[in-house]
Design an enzyme around this catalytic site. Structure first.
Site, PDB file in Angstrom:
ATOM      1  N   ALA A   1       0.741  -1.139  -0.019  1.00  0.00           N
ATOM      2  CA  ALA A   1      -0.055  -0.115   0.071  1.00  0.00           C
ATOM      3  C   ALA A   1       1.010   1.347  -0.056  1.00  0.00           C
ATOM      4  O   ALA A   1       1.097   1.839   0.959  1.00  0.00           O
ATOM      5  CB  ALA A   1      -0.883  -0.020   1.064  1.00  0.00           C
ATOM      6  N   ILE A   2       1.383   1.472  -1.206  1.00  0.00           N
ATOM      7  CA  ILE A   2       2.338   2.611  -1.343  1.00  0.00           C
ATOM      8  C   ILE A   2       1.850   4.135  -1.926  1.00  0.00           C
ATOM      9  O   ILE A   2       1.083   3.764  -2.854  1.00  0.00           O
ATOM     10  CB  ILE A   2       3.695   2.321  -2.134  1.00  0.00           C
ATOM     11  CG1 ILE A   2       4.144   0.796  -1.941  1.00  0.00           C
ATOM     12  CG2 ILE A   2       4.875   3.345  -1.892  1.00  0.00           C
ATOM     13  CD1 ILE A   2       4.846   0.701  -0.491  1.00  0.00           C
TER      14      ILE A   2
ATOM     15  N   TYR B   1      -2.109   4.229  -3.260  1.00  0.00           N
ATOM     16  CA  TYR B   1      -2.740   2.822  -3.257  1.00  0.00           C
ATOM     17  C   TYR B   1      -3.365   2.481  -1.786  1.00  0.00           C
ATOM     18  O   TYR B   1      -4.281   1.608  -1.620  1.00  0.00           O
ATOM     19  CB  TYR B   1      -1.638   1.937  -3.761  1.00  0.00           C
ATOM     20  CG  TYR B   1      -1.891   1.945  -5.112  1.00  0.00           C
ATOM     21  CD1 TYR B   1      -1.210   2.887  -5.986  1.00  0.00           C
ATOM     22  CD2 TYR B   1      -2.085   0.880  -5.977  1.00  0.00           C
ATOM     23  CE1 TYR B   1      -0.961   2.878  -7.273  1.00  0.00           C
ATOM     24  CE2 TYR B   1      -2.036   0.746  -7.120  1.00  0.00           C
ATOM     25  CZ  TYR B   1      -1.458   1.920  -7.936  1.00  0.00           C
ATOM     26  OH  TYR B   1      -1.529   1.859  -9.425  1.00  0.00           O
TER      27      TYR B   1
ATOM     28  N   ASP C   1      -2.238  -8.150  -4.986  1.00  0.00           N
ATOM     29  CA  ASP C   1      -2.370  -6.646  -5.648  1.00  0.00           C
ATOM     30  C   ASP C   1      -3.327  -6.094  -4.451  1.00  0.00           C
ATOM     31  O   ASP C   1      -4.419  -6.917  -4.017  1.00  0.00           O
ATOM     32  CB  ASP C   1      -3.057  -6.467  -7.099  1.00  0.00           C
ATOM     33  CG  ASP C   1      -1.927  -6.515  -8.070  1.00  0.00           C
ATOM     34  OD1 ASP C   1      -0.604  -6.842  -7.670  1.00  0.00           O
ATOM     35  OD2 ASP C   1      -2.058  -6.037  -9.071  1.00  0.00           O
TER      36      ASP C   1
ATOM     37  N   HIS D   1      -3.669 -15.875 -15.592  1.00  0.00           N
ATOM     38  CA  HIS D   1      -3.930 -14.421 -15.636  1.00  0.00           C
ATOM     39  C   HIS D   1      -5.290 -14.251 -16.572  1.00  0.00           C
ATOM     40  O   HIS D   1      -5.571 -15.108 -17.415  1.00  0.00           O
ATOM     41  CB  HIS D   1      -2.873 -13.634 -16.499  1.00  0.00           C
ATOM     42  CG  HIS D   1      -3.125 -12.276 -16.767  1.00  0.00           C
ATOM     43  ND1 HIS D   1      -4.172 -11.576 -17.224  1.00  0.00           N
ATOM     44  CD2 HIS D   1      -2.361 -11.294 -16.051  1.00  0.00           C
ATOM     45  CE1 HIS D   1      -3.959 -10.064 -16.897  1.00  0.00           C
ATOM     46  NE2 HIS D   1      -2.645 -10.159 -16.593  1.00  0.00           N
TER      47      HIS D   1
ATOM     48  N   THR E   1       2.088 -12.054 -23.114  1.00  0.00           N
ATOM     49  CA  THR E   1       2.967 -10.836 -22.947  1.00  0.00           C
ATOM     50  C   THR E   1       4.332 -10.985 -22.339  1.00  0.00           C
ATOM     51  O   THR E   1       4.514 -10.549 -21.370  1.00  0.00           O
ATOM     52  CB  THR E   1       2.339  -9.849 -22.513  1.00  0.00           C
ATOM     53  OG1 THR E   1       1.699 -10.087 -21.116  1.00  0.00           O
ATOM     54  CG2 THR E   1       1.121  -9.201 -23.472  1.00  0.00           C
TER      55      THR E   1
ATOM     56  N   GLU F   1       6.099  -8.806 -13.030  1.00  0.00           N
ATOM     57  CA  GLU F   1       5.164  -9.836 -13.448  1.00  0.00           C
ATOM     58  C   GLU F   1       6.042 -10.709 -14.582  1.00  0.00           C
ATOM     59  O   GLU F   1       5.845 -11.947 -14.651  1.00  0.00           O
ATOM     60  CB  GLU F   1       4.046  -9.392 -14.057  1.00  0.00           C
ATOM     61  CG  GLU F   1       2.899 -10.495 -14.624  1.00  0.00           C
ATOM     62  CD  GLU F   1       1.610  -9.819 -14.636  1.00  0.00           C
ATOM     63  OE1 GLU F   1       0.619  -9.723 -13.937  1.00  0.00           O
ATOM     64  OE2 GLU F   1       1.503  -9.102 -15.913  1.00  0.00           O
TER      65      GLU F   1
ATOM     66  N   ASP G   1     -11.477  -9.874 -13.464  1.00  0.00           N
ATOM     67  CA  ASP G   1     -11.762  -8.542 -13.696  1.00  0.00           C
ATOM     68  C   ASP G   1     -13.076  -8.648 -14.403  1.00  0.00           C
ATOM     69  O   ASP G   1     -13.291  -9.226 -15.588  1.00  0.00           O
ATOM     70  CB  ASP G   1     -10.893  -7.833 -14.515  1.00  0.00           C
ATOM     71  CG  ASP G   1     -11.068  -6.263 -14.725  1.00  0.00           C
ATOM     72  OD1 ASP G   1     -12.361  -5.874 -14.718  1.00  0.00           O
ATOM     73  OD2 ASP G   1      -9.834  -5.559 -14.979  1.00  0.00           O
TER      74      ASP G   1
HETATM   75  C1  UD2 Z   1      -0.422  -5.464 -13.294  1.00  0.00           C
HETATM   76  C2  UD2 Z   1      -0.542  -6.925 -12.501  1.00  0.00           C
HETATM   77  C3  UD2 Z   1       0.531  -6.428 -11.109  1.00  0.00           C
HETATM   78  C4  UD2 Z   1       1.700  -6.008 -11.661  1.00  0.00           C
HETATM   79  C5  UD2 Z   1       1.616  -4.727 -12.479  1.00  0.00           C
HETATM   80  C6  UD2 Z   1       2.959  -4.450 -12.921  1.00  0.00           C
HETATM   81  C7  UD2 Z   1      -2.636  -8.320 -12.773  1.00  0.00           C
HETATM   82  C8  UD2 Z   1      -3.938  -8.535 -12.603  1.00  0.00           C
HETATM   83  N1  UD2 Z   1      -1.794  -7.068 -11.944  1.00  0.00           N
HETATM   84  O1  UD2 Z   1      -1.349  -4.392 -12.379  1.00  0.00           O
HETATM   85  O2  UD2 Z   1       0.498  -7.623 -10.467  1.00  0.00           O
HETATM   86  O3  UD2 Z   1       2.070  -7.095 -12.002  1.00  0.00           O
HETATM   87  O4  UD2 Z   1       0.901  -4.851 -13.516  1.00  0.00           O
HETATM   88  O5  UD2 Z   1       3.042  -3.408 -14.007  1.00  0.00           O
HETATM   89  O6  UD2 Z   1      -1.871  -8.696 -13.608  1.00  0.00           O
HETATM   90  N2  UD2 Z   1       1.362  -0.194  -5.844  1.00  0.00           N
HETATM   91  C9  UD2 Z   1       1.465   0.428  -4.705  1.00  0.00           C
HETATM   92  N3  UD2 Z   1       1.616   1.910  -4.967  1.00  0.00           N
HETATM   93  C10 UD2 Z   1       2.055   2.249  -6.382  1.00  0.00           C
HETATM   94  C11 UD2 Z   1       1.791   1.324  -7.446  1.00  0.00           C
HETATM   95  C12 UD2 Z   1       1.784   0.076  -7.067  1.00  0.00           C
HETATM   96  O7  UD2 Z   1       1.156   0.198  -3.477  1.00  0.00           O
HETATM   97  O8  UD2 Z   1       2.141   3.355  -6.479  1.00  0.00           O
HETATM   98  C13 UD2 Z   1       1.230  -1.847  -5.524  1.00  0.00           C
HETATM   99  C14 UD2 Z   1      -0.305  -1.998  -5.241  1.00  0.00           C
HETATM  100  O9  UD2 Z   1      -0.285  -3.217  -4.331  1.00  0.00           O
HETATM  101  C15 UD2 Z   1      -0.699  -2.533  -6.612  1.00  0.00           C
HETATM  102  C16 UD2 Z   1       0.412  -3.238  -7.099  1.00  0.00           C
HETATM  103  O10 UD2 Z   1       1.423  -2.732  -6.435  1.00  0.00           O
HETATM  104  O11 UD2 Z   1      -1.996  -3.183  -6.460  1.00  0.00           O
HETATM  105  C17 UD2 Z   1       0.537  -3.464  -8.754  1.00  0.00           C
HETATM  106  O12 UD2 Z   1       0.441  -2.100  -9.053  1.00  0.00           O
HETATM  107  P1  UD2 Z   1      -0.877  -1.795 -10.127  1.00  0.00           P
HETATM  108  O13 UD2 Z   1      -2.021  -2.401  -9.281  1.00  0.00           O
HETATM  109  O14 UD2 Z   1      -1.084  -0.322 -10.536  1.00  0.00           O
HETATM  110  O15 UD2 Z   1      -0.619  -2.812 -11.549  1.00  0.00           O
HETATM  111  P2  UD2 Z   1      -1.649  -3.075 -12.605  1.00  0.00           P
HETATM  112  O16 UD2 Z   1      -2.960  -2.827 -12.180  1.00  0.00           O
HETATM  113  O17 UD2 Z   1      -1.203  -2.718 -13.888  1.00  0.00           O
END
Ligand code: UD2
Length: 373
Positions: free
Chosen positions: A142-143, A146, A231, A253, A265, A323, A346
């Site tokens: 939880a950065i 988030y 996540d 996925h 990918t 990932e 989703d």
């Molecule tokens: C995809 C992936 C995710 C990660 C990411 C990398 C899926 C469903 N999700 O999600 O696992 O591999 O791509 O590009 O495949 N976070 C923070 N603060 C931030 C940014 C991220 O806490 O400012 C943490 C948070 O727990 C978040 C996780 O990192 O859930 C992944 O980031 P995202 O959810 O923005 O990434 P997303 O949705 O593209």
């Protein structure tokens, strides 16, 4: 030569022969002692007497460099074994000629089960895992902004995640004061782990591997049996229990479970440590849900973090950050269990028939509003 001379000569001869024999005896004796000494010395040096029964399982014999992880006498492993014995249970018999599902793959070619609703009996699994008294750590990052997703995730986890088990919610955050107070059931704790943030969101997601690796070594190994990393922009929507637990597990996925490997990918640039050639790969796994025993998660995150650092030194970042590295790892370290997309779904992708449950769902988010904030 007279008789006297002859006798003296004979006596002298006898005397010389005796001396000669005595000398031979001494030489033979010396050789024997030398030989005995050298062989017994040799033995002492190379076969040290080991009494493993007095050693703890983790004690390593420093001389035993060929066998660092594997002492020759492992009888201690048989002492105090936990006996799991099921009580009398009444349930539908498994049918060899009638598989519970015929619309989905239920087993990989390396004999890892793929978990779909309808393929397992949770009652049996609960009996086994309850007797093992397992504790599970749920890892959540939880950065920065988030942290706003945390309340919903924790509240839904209390309803659906590992119900009846001991759970530690490990919250990695740079904003500990913003961690919400959520009512927890008995045996469940929130553990706040304060960490630094990074300016780029890509760096934040990549560093998850490093953080999990560090804390597995210094904390998790002493507190929980299994780790599950998820996540934060998700919510539990249905039961997620011990059916997911195994040494090492990943999740299909939601965007690629039906795709050919050419469409995955994966990172395709050979310069990256996450590179996967077009003729390799089994599945495309989501980094939003993976886990295993602390030991296996430690190994996974260590390897991925090291690969990420090599990429950094070479000025390259994998296409889907951590990932991509996770997917590379799972090709060469096959998961022992695989979770179906029921465990990362989703609703934007509809509700296909094969999904009898949607257990863990993406929460809509506006990337522009939330990332780097
Ligand atoms: C995809 C992936 C995710 C990660 C990411 C990398 C899926 C469903 N999700 O999600 O696992 O591999 O791509 O590009 O495949 N976070 C923070 N603060 C931030 C940014 C991220 O806490 O400012 C943490 C948070 O727990 C978040 C996780 O990192 O859930 C992944 O980031 P995202 O959810 O923005 O990434 P997303 O949705 O593209």
């Amino acid at each position: 030569m007279n008789k006297d001379q002859g006798k003296r000569g004979w006596v002298k001869d006898c005397f010389t022969r005796r001396i000669f024999r005595v000398m031979i005896c001494i030489v033979v004796l010396c050789f024997s002692i030398g030989y005995f000494w050298s062989t017994s010395n040799h033995t002492w040096q190379h076969t040290p007497v080991k009494t493993f029964s007095t050693m703890s399982p983790n004690t390593q014999d420093p001389d035993d460099f060929h066998n660092i992880n594997l002492p020759t006498n492992r009888t201690y492993l048989l002492e105090n074994l936990l006996e799991i014995e099921l009580p009398r249970m009444i349930y539908a018999k498994p049918q060899v000629l009638k598989p519970p599902r015929n619309d989905v793959l239920m087993m990989t070619p390396w004999f890892a089960p793929i978990v779909w609703e309808g393929t397992y009996n949770l009652e049996i699994l609960n009996e086994q895992f309850k007797q093992r008294n397992v504790t599970v750590g749920l890892i959540i990052f939880a950065i920065k902004k988030y942290v706003v997703f945390l309340k919903n995730l924790l509240e839904t986890a209390e309803t659906y995640f590992m119900v009846g088990y001991k759970v530690n919610y490990y919250i990695f955050t740079d904003r500990p004061q913003e961690v919400p107070k959520v009512e927890l059931k008995e045996g469940r704790n929130v553990v706040v782990l304060q960490i630094q943030n990074y300016s780029r969101w890509q760096e934040i997601v990549l560093r998850r591997m490093e953080m999990i690796h560090n804390f597995s070594q210094k904390q998790f190994i002493n507190e929980v049996d299994y780790l599950v990393s998820v996540d934060i922009d998700m919510r539990f929507n249905d039961q997620v229990g011990v059916e997911i637990l195994s040494d090492l597990f990943g999740t299909l996925h939601p965007g690629f479970y039906g795709s050919e490997r050419q469409s995955f990918t994966y990172e395709r640039r050979p310069a990256s440590q996450a590179y996967v050639p077009h003729d390799e790969g089994d599945f495309y796994y989501a980094a939003a849900f993976f886990g295993g025993t602390v030991k296996e998660v430690y190994k996974l995150t260590k390897k991925c973090h090291e690969a990420i650092m090599v990429d950094k030194d070479n000025g390259i970042e994998a296409i889907w950050q951590e990932e991509s590295h996770l997917n590379k790892y799972f090709i060469y370290h096959k998961p022992t269990k695989i979770l179906s997309p029921e465990y990362v779904w989703d609703d934007n992708m509809g509700k296909p028939q094969i999904l009898r449950k949607r257990r863990f769902l993406a929460v809509p988010k506006n990337h522009a509003a939330i990332r780097n904030k």
